[in-house]
Scaffold this motif. Sequence first.
Motif, PDB file in Angstrom:
ATOM      1  N   VAL A  91       0.874  -1.174   0.000  1.00 35.28           N
ATOM      2  CA  VAL A  91       0.000   0.000   0.000  1.00 35.28           C
ATOM      3  C   VAL A  91       0.908   1.220   0.000  1.00 35.28           C
ATOM      4  CG1 VAL A  91      -1.833   1.251   1.197  1.00 35.28           C
ATOM      5  CG2 VAL A  91      -1.701  -1.239   1.397  1.00 35.28           C
ATOM      6  N   PHE A  92       0.962   1.900  -1.126  1.00 36.96           N
ATOM      7  CA  PHE A  92       1.864   3.039  -1.256  1.00 36.96           C
ATOM      8  C   PHE A  92       1.266   4.283  -0.602  1.00 36.96           C
ATOM      9  CE2 PHE A  92       3.141   0.349  -4.796  1.00 36.96           C
ATOM     10  CZ  PHE A  92       4.518   0.364  -4.658  1.00 36.96           C
ATOM     11  N   GLN A  93       2.143   5.093  -0.028  1.00 40.35           N
ATOM     12  CA  GLN A  93       1.699   6.335   0.615  1.00 40.35           C
ATOM     13  C   GLN A  93       0.971   7.231  -0.388  1.00 40.35           C
ATOM     14  OE1 GLN A  93       4.944   8.523   2.404  1.00 40.35           O
ATOM     15  NE2 GLN A  93       3.546   9.852   3.532  1.00 40.35           N
ATOM     16  N   PHE A  94       1.473   7.266  -1.615  1.00 41.19           N
ATOM     17  CA  PHE A  94       0.862   8.159  -2.613  1.00 41.19           C
ATOM     18  C   PHE A  94       0.107   7.369  -3.691  1.00 41.19           C
ATOM     19  CE2 PHE A  94       4.535  10.450  -0.767  1.00 41.19           C
ATOM     20  CZ  PHE A  94       3.799  11.372  -0.042  1.00 41.19           C
ATOM     21  N   TYR A  95      -0.389   6.212  -3.300  1.00 41.00           N
ATOM     22  CA  TYR A  95      -1.320   5.359  -4.066  1.00 41.00           C
ATOM     23  C   TYR A  95      -0.743   4.748  -5.343  1.00 41.00           C
ATOM     24  CZ  TYR A  95      -3.948   8.897  -1.454  1.00 41.00           C
ATOM     25  OH  TYR A  95      -4.355   9.789  -0.515  1.00 41.00           O
ATOM     26  N   TYR A  96      -0.203   5.610  -6.250  1.00 46.53           N
ATOM     27  CA  TYR A  96       0.292   5.127  -7.546  1.00 46.53           C
ATOM     28  C   TYR A  96      -0.734   4.269  -8.283  1.00 46.53           C
ATOM     29  CZ  TYR A  96       4.724   6.710  -5.649  1.00 46.53           C
ATOM     30  OH  TYR A  96       5.713   7.464  -5.088  1.00 46.53           O
ATOM     31  N   LEU A  97      -1.941   4.766  -8.406  1.00 46.54           N
ATOM     32  CA  LEU A  97      -2.938   4.070  -9.226  1.00 46.54           C
ATOM     33  C   LEU A  97      -2.643   4.374 -10.691  1.00 46.54           C
ATOM     34  CD1 LEU A  97      -6.132   4.898  -7.131  1.00 46.54           C
ATOM     35  CD2 LEU A  97      -4.691   2.849  -7.022  1.00 46.54           C
ATOM     36  N   ILE A  98      -3.079   3.488 -11.553  1.00 41.84           N
ATOM     37  CA  ILE A  98      -2.858   3.707 -12.987  1.00 41.84           C
ATOM     38  C   ILE A  98      -4.003   4.557 -13.523  1.00 41.84           C
ATOM     39  CG2 ILE A  98      -2.578   2.567 -15.229  1.00 41.84           C
ATOM     40  CD1 ILE A  98      -1.448   0.159 -13.655  1.00 41.84           C
ATOM     41  N   GLU A  99      -3.646   5.746 -13.988  1.00 44.14           N
ATOM     42  CA  GLU A  99      -4.667   6.738 -14.355  1.00 44.14           C
ATOM     43  C   GLU A  99      -5.546   6.284 -15.520  1.00 44.14           C
ATOM     44  OE1 GLU A  99      -5.404   9.492 -12.706  1.00 44.14           O
ATOM     45  OE2 GLU A  99      -3.770   9.193 -11.269  1.00 44.14           O
ATOM     46  N   GLU A 100      -4.994   5.434 -16.384  1.00 39.95           N
ATOM     47  CA  GLU A 100      -5.733   5.014 -17.590  1.00 39.95           C
ATOM     48  C   GLU A 100      -6.708   3.885 -17.311  1.00 39.95           C
ATOM     49  OE1 GLU A 100      -2.430   5.338 -17.472  1.00 39.95           O
ATOM     50  OE2 GLU A 100      -2.274   7.203 -18.626  1.00 39.95           O
ATOM     51  N   LEU A 101      -6.632   3.304 -16.114  1.00 40.25           N
ATOM     52  CA  LEU A 101      -7.523   2.184 -15.777  1.00 40.25           C
ATOM     53  C   LEU A 101      -8.557   2.628 -14.763  1.00 40.25           C
ATOM     54  CD1 LEU A 101      -4.986  -0.765 -15.287  1.00 40.25           C
ATOM     55  CD2 LEU A 101      -6.214  -0.106 -17.357  1.00 40.25           C
ATOM     56  N   ASN A 102      -9.746   2.038 -14.857  1.00 38.44           N
ATOM     57  CA  ASN A 102     -10.758   2.395 -13.858  1.00 38.44           C
ATOM     58  C   ASN A 102     -10.468   1.671 -12.536  1.00 38.44           C
ATOM     59  OD1 ASN A 102     -11.971  -0.160 -13.848  1.00 38.44           O
ATOM     60  ND2 ASN A 102     -13.425   0.381 -15.468  1.00 38.44           N
ATOM     61  N   LYS A 150      -8.406   3.864  -0.397  1.00 39.92           N
ATOM     62  CA  LYS A 150      -9.094   2.584  -0.220  1.00 39.92           C
ATOM     63  C   LYS A 150      -8.816   1.660  -1.415  1.00 39.92           C
ATOM     64  CE  LYS A 150     -12.904   4.469   2.458  1.00 39.92           C
ATOM     65  NZ  LYS A 150     -14.333   4.805   2.377  1.00 39.92           N
ATOM     66  N   VAL A 151      -8.801   2.230  -2.617  1.00 39.19           N
ATOM     67  CA  VAL A 151      -8.504   1.419  -3.809  1.00 39.19           C
ATOM     68  C   VAL A 151      -7.086   0.863  -3.701  1.00 39.19           C
ATOM     69  CG1 VAL A 151      -8.240   1.458  -6.327  1.00 39.19           C
ATOM     70  CG2 VAL A 151     -10.129   2.692  -5.259  1.00 39.19           C
ATOM     71  N   ALA A 152      -6.170   1.689  -3.202  1.00 38.32           N
ATOM     72  CA  ALA A 152      -4.775   1.248  -3.060  1.00 38.32           C
ATOM     73  C   ALA A 152      -4.665   0.090  -2.058  1.00 38.32           C
ATOM     74  CB  ALA A 152      -3.900   2.409  -2.628  1.00 38.32           C
ATOM     75  N   VAL A 153      -5.472   0.146  -1.000  1.00 35.44           N
ATOM     76  CA  VAL A 153      -5.453  -0.944  -0.019  1.00 35.44           C
ATOM     77  C   VAL A 153      -6.064  -2.202  -0.653  1.00 35.44           C
ATOM     78  CG1 VAL A 153      -6.273  -1.754   2.231  1.00 35.44           C
ATOM     79  CG2 VAL A 153      -5.573   0.632   1.962  1.00 35.44           C
ATOM     80  N   ALA A 154      -7.184  -2.015  -1.356  1.00 38.03           N
ATOM     81  CA  ALA A 154      -7.843  -3.162  -2.007  1.00 38.03           C
ATOM     82  C   ALA A 154      -6.882  -3.830  -2.997  1.00 38.03           C
ATOM     83  CB  ALA A 154      -9.108  -2.693  -2.726  1.00 38.03           C
ATOM     84  N   ARG A 155      -6.175  -3.018  -3.761  1.00 38.37           N
ATOM     85  CA  ARG A 155      -5.231  -3.572  -4.751  1.00 38.37           C
ATOM     86  C   ARG A 155      -4.150  -4.400  -4.056  1.00 38.37           C
ATOM     87  NH1 ARG A 155      -1.687   0.709  -7.844  1.00 38.37           N
ATOM     88  NH2 ARG A 155      -1.147   1.067  -5.654  1.00 38.37           N
ATOM     89  N   ALA A 156      -3.664  -3.903  -2.923  1.00 32.57           N
ATOM     90  CA  ALA A 156      -2.605  -4.621  -2.209  1.00 32.57           C
ATOM     91  C   ALA A 156      -3.090  -5.972  -1.690  1.00 32.57           C
ATOM     92  CB  ALA A 156      -2.089  -3.769  -1.053  1.00 32.57           C
TER      93      ALA A 156
END
Length: 224
Positions: A91-102, A150-156
């Motif tokens: 779980v990254f502090q700054f999320y690092y979600l992929i902007e092109e993906l929902n 929350k998405v970042a936690v779910a991804r982890a």
Amino acid sequence: MSKLVEVKNLTKLYKNHNHEVKAIEAINLSIEKGDFLSIVGPSAAGKSTLLHCIGGILAPDKGEVLYKNKNIYKQREVHVANWRNKNVGFVFQFYYLIEELNVLENIALAGFRPKKKYSFQRAHKLLEYFELTERSNFYPSQLSGGQKQKVAVARALMNKPDLLLCDEPTGNLDQDSQEKIKILLKKINKEDETTIILVTHNLQLAENAKQMMFIEAGRLKEVR
Ligand SMILES: Nc1ncnc2c1ncn2[C@@H]1O[C@H](COP(=O)(O)OP(=O)(O)OP(=O)(O)O)[C@@H](O)[C@H]1O
Ligand SMILES: [Mg+2]
């Protein structure tokens, strides 16, 4: 109990031009399977640096990180990446979600060798837990900071990792959502035996763990 992670004499320097920052210095840690360790410290203490080194994302300058007795940085990069995908949730502090993906895709993509259908089913379940089902088709830029977290936690959690590394996982959350993550971490530690290392400046969150340590100016201190 068998050792899962051992950190030996870990030191990381950042060198910019002629300036040098010693972010962490001579850190030693030993973590067994099923442990839940929190490391508390103020801003710039070296928390993210330490977690990135443990997670195989940032090679240290000195010392080693052993996972099941194997030095992760002695392996080729591709093997480190495979090890991480298979065993580690981050779980990254700054999320690092992929902007092109929902939202749904961001989570499902983390599935290890995904059977597409299974990954999406699990991603849906995780979204339900975080009460984000209505946001599955949203893109990261359309989310609030707390929702991204929350998405970042779910991804982890997508891969049911053996080792979960959490960097300030509730930094952007209100009290209710914070409680929810606290309960979830405790639950997966207990029921799934997920080993957790959490770094934070939030003492209240840290106290949720089984063991706690302090970090200050790159140095670790044990408290209980
Ligand atoms: N890429 C970098 N280049 C140079 N210095 C860096 C870099 N990343 C971190 N540092 C420095 O290393 C030190 C530790 O940073 P780190 O991000 O590990 O702290 P932290 O405890 O996670 O802080 P925070 O609670 O604010 O997230 C800081 O003094 C910071 O300026
Ligand atoms: Mg940090």
